[in-house]
Write a protein that holds these residues in place. Structure first.
Motif, PDB file in Angstrom:
ATOM      1  N   GLY A 153       0.806  -1.219   0.000  1.00  0.00           N
ATOM      2  CA  GLY A 153       0.000   0.000   0.000  1.00  0.00           C
ATOM      3  C   GLY A 153       0.837   1.266   0.000  1.00  0.00           C
ATOM      4  N   PHE A 154       1.863   1.313   0.853  1.00  0.00           N
ATOM      5  CA  PHE A 154       2.733   2.496   0.885  1.00  0.00           C
ATOM      6  C   PHE A 154       3.478   2.672  -0.426  1.00  0.00           C
ATOM      7  CE2 PHE A 154       3.237   2.654   5.785  1.00  0.00           C
ATOM      8  CZ  PHE A 154       2.147   3.498   5.897  1.00  0.00           C
ATOM      9  N   GLU A 155       3.970   1.589  -0.995  1.00  0.00           N
ATOM     10  CA  GLU A 155       4.685   1.680  -2.274  1.00  0.00           C
ATOM     11  C   GLU A 155       3.747   2.142  -3.383  1.00  0.00           C
ATOM     12  OE1 GLU A 155       8.407   0.795  -3.321  1.00  0.00           O
ATOM     13  OE2 GLU A 155       7.926   1.997  -1.559  1.00  0.00           O
ATOM     14  N   ALA A 156       2.549   1.567  -3.430  1.00  0.00           N
ATOM     15  CA  ALA A 156       1.584   1.952  -4.461  1.00  0.00           C
ATOM     16  C   ALA A 156       1.176   3.413  -4.298  1.00  0.00           C
ATOM     17  CB  ALA A 156       0.358   1.042  -4.395  1.00  0.00           C
ATOM     18  N   LEU A 157       0.949   3.835  -3.070  1.00  0.00           N
ATOM     19  CA  LEU A 157       0.538   5.216  -2.804  1.00  0.00           C
ATOM     20  C   LEU A 157       1.602   6.209  -3.255  1.00  0.00           C
ATOM     21  CD1 LEU A 157      -1.544   7.151  -1.389  1.00  0.00           C
ATOM     22  CD2 LEU A 157      -0.079   6.939   0.637  1.00  0.00           C
ATOM     23  N   THR A 158       2.847   5.975  -2.854  1.00  0.00           N
ATOM     24  CA  THR A 158       3.891   6.933  -3.217  1.00  0.00           C
ATOM     25  C   THR A 158       4.234   6.862  -4.698  1.00  0.00           C
ATOM     26  OG1 THR A 158       5.617   5.407  -2.432  1.00  0.00           O
ATOM     27  CG2 THR A 158       4.880   7.128  -0.900  1.00  0.00           C
ATOM     28  N   MET A 159       4.183   5.678  -5.291  1.00  0.00           N
ATOM     29  CA  MET A 159       4.421   5.600  -6.735  1.00  0.00           C
ATOM     30  C   MET A 159       3.337   6.344  -7.502  1.00  0.00           C
ATOM     31  SD  MET A 159       5.938   1.914  -7.726  1.00  0.00           S
ATOM     32  CE  MET A 159       7.337   1.220  -6.885  1.00  0.00           C
ATOM     33  N   TYR A 160       2.103   6.244  -7.036  1.00  0.00           N
ATOM     34  CA  TYR A 160       0.995   6.922  -7.706  1.00  0.00           C
ATOM     35  C   TYR A 160       1.083   8.438  -7.512  1.00  0.00           C
ATOM     36  CZ  TYR A 160      -3.694   8.501  -8.838  1.00  0.00           C
ATOM     37  OH  TYR A 160      -4.748   9.191  -9.369  1.00  0.00           O
ATOM     38  N   LEU A 161       1.321   8.874  -6.274  1.00  0.00           N
ATOM     39  CA  LEU A 161       1.257  10.300  -5.969  1.00  0.00           C
ATOM     40  C   LEU A 161       2.526  11.078  -6.326  1.00  0.00           C
ATOM     41  CD1 LEU A 161      -0.665  10.214  -2.579  1.00  0.00           C
ATOM     42  CD2 LEU A 161      -1.527  10.944  -4.810  1.00  0.00           C
ATOM     43  N   ILE A 162       3.706  10.484  -6.095  1.00  0.00           N
ATOM     44  CA  ILE A 162       4.942  11.228  -6.352  1.00  0.00           C
ATOM     45  C   ILE A 162       5.886  10.519  -7.316  1.00  0.00           C
ATOM     46  CG2 ILE A 162       4.832  12.423  -4.128  1.00  0.00           C
ATOM     47  CD1 ILE A 162       7.206  10.560  -3.231  1.00  0.00           C
ATOM     48  N   ARG A 163       5.425   9.390  -7.865  1.00  0.00           N
ATOM     49  CA  ARG A 163       6.250   8.604  -8.793  1.00  0.00           C
ATOM     50  C   ARG A 163       7.599   8.223  -8.197  1.00  0.00           C
ATOM     51  NH1 ARG A 163       4.830  10.385 -14.935  1.00  0.00           N
ATOM     52  NH2 ARG A 163       2.600  10.579 -14.597  1.00  0.00           N
ATOM     53  N   ASP A 164       7.570   7.874  -6.924  1.00  0.00           N
ATOM     54  CA  ASP A 164       8.776   7.446  -6.226  1.00  0.00           C
ATOM     55  C   ASP A 164       8.355   6.572  -5.056  1.00  0.00           C
ATOM     56  OD1 ASP A 164      11.489   7.213  -5.873  1.00  0.00           O
ATOM     57  OD2 ASP A 164      11.827   9.303  -5.345  1.00  0.00           O
ATOM     58  N   GLY A 165       9.302   5.946  -4.439  1.00  0.00           N
ATOM     59  CA  GLY A 165       9.059   5.079  -3.304  1.00  0.00           C
ATOM     60  C   GLY A 165      10.332   4.323  -3.001  1.00  0.00           C
ATOM     61  N   LEU A 166      10.258   3.426  -2.049  1.00  0.00           N
ATOM     62  CA  LEU A 166      11.453   2.691  -1.632  1.00  0.00           C
ATOM     63  C   LEU A 166      12.048   1.879  -2.779  1.00  0.00           C
ATOM     64  CD1 LEU A 166      13.441   1.836   0.538  1.00  0.00           C
ATOM     65  CD2 LEU A 166      11.821   0.068   1.238  1.00  0.00           C
ATOM     66  N   ALA A 167      11.232   1.113  -3.472  1.00  0.00           N
ATOM     67  CA  ALA A 167      11.749   0.261  -4.557  1.00  0.00           C
ATOM     68  C   ALA A 167      12.389   1.091  -5.664  1.00  0.00           C
ATOM     69  CB  ALA A 167      10.637  -0.616  -5.118  1.00  0.00           C
ATOM     70  N   LEU A 168      11.717   2.163  -6.081  1.00  0.00           N
ATOM     71  CA  LEU A 168      12.282   3.006  -7.141  1.00  0.00           C
ATOM     72  C   LEU A 168      13.523   3.744  -6.665  1.00  0.00           C
ATOM     73  CD1 LEU A 168       9.116   4.488  -8.880  1.00  0.00           C
ATOM     74  CD2 LEU A 168      10.699   2.755  -9.746  1.00  0.00           C
ATOM     75  N   ASN A 169      13.528   4.154  -5.410  1.00  0.00           N
ATOM     76  CA  ASN A 169      14.683   4.839  -4.846  1.00  0.00           C
ATOM     77  C   ASN A 169      15.914   3.933  -4.887  1.00  0.00           C
ATOM     78  OD1 ASN A 169      16.248   6.558  -3.007  1.00  0.00           O
ATOM     79  ND2 ASN A 169      14.251   7.473  -2.565  1.00  0.00           N
ATOM     80  N   VAL A 170      15.742   2.693  -4.448  1.00  0.00           N
ATOM     81  CA  VAL A 170      16.849   1.731  -4.463  1.00  0.00           C
ATOM     82  C   VAL A 170      17.288   1.452  -5.903  1.00  0.00           C
ATOM     83  CG1 VAL A 170      17.492  -0.663  -3.941  1.00  0.00           C
ATOM     84  CG2 VAL A 170      16.233   0.693  -2.248  1.00  0.00           C
TER      85      VAL A 170
END
Length: 189
Positions: A153-170
């Motif tokens: 949920g957190f990954e999907a939320l941040t990917m949707y809202l800011i196009r970033d998240g832990l997985a993309l950051n890494v």
């Protein structure tokens, strides 16, 4: 009072304090240069990003806690919860120190869309460590399915809202992809 049961929690508090001291010692700003502290700063393309208590990257630190709990449960489940928390806090504090090194800051600026990123304030770094601790404690209390749902949920939320998240950051730190950078840059402002 210091007891055998409370010792890991005192060690955890000491790790957080030492990380904050180290970050101050290497020249990180204590708080936002803007001169005030906000509970939430939601604009990622801003000089105030990663300067206040919470921002769109806070969920990734909660995820760290969920993942650290799972990993330490697998490899060190005989340790007390407090002992595992101390280890998780040491890992997170080490990451905050590395993340705020000149080399990693320059890497972020070179391979991501975070051209205005100049590192976290000490306040933000400490808040990130506390967010990890929240994730760790949530994982210790929630069923596994709920922890997995939080990560997704957190990954999907941040990917949707800011196009970033832990997985993309890494991904972007380790093996940057032009397609991902272009997709992130296309976020409507």
């Amino acid at each position: 009072m210091l007891t055998r049961k409370s010792l890991p929690y005192w060690i955890t508090a000491l790790i957080v304090a030492l990380a904050a001291f180290w970050l101050l010692w290497i020249g990180r700003e204590p708080i936002c240069k803007c001169g005030y502290v906000k509970l939430w700063h939601g604009e990622t393309m801003s000089s105030e990003n990663s300067q206040h208590l919470a921002d769109w990257y806070t969920p990734s630190h909660v995820i760290h806690g969920l993942l650290f709990y799972a990993g330490l449960w697998l490899v060190a489940r005989r340790l007390s919860l407090g002992g595992r928390l101390a280890i998780a806090t040491l890992i997170e504090a080490a990451w905050e120190i590395v993340e705020n090194s000149d080399a990693v800051i320059e890497r972020y600026r070179a391979v991501t869309i975070s051209l205005d990123y100049y590192g976290d304030s000490v306040l933000n770094s400490v808040a990130d460590i506390l967010a990890m601790m929240l994730g760790f404690f949530l994982a210790s209390r929630l069923p596994v399915w709920a922890s997995v749902a939080l990560v997704i949920g957190f990954e999907a939320l941040t990917m949707y809202l800011i196009r970033d998240g832990l997985a993309l950051n890494v991904l972007m730190l380790i093996s940057p992809l032009d397609a991902v950078r272009d997709w992130q840059a296309a976020l409507p402002r």
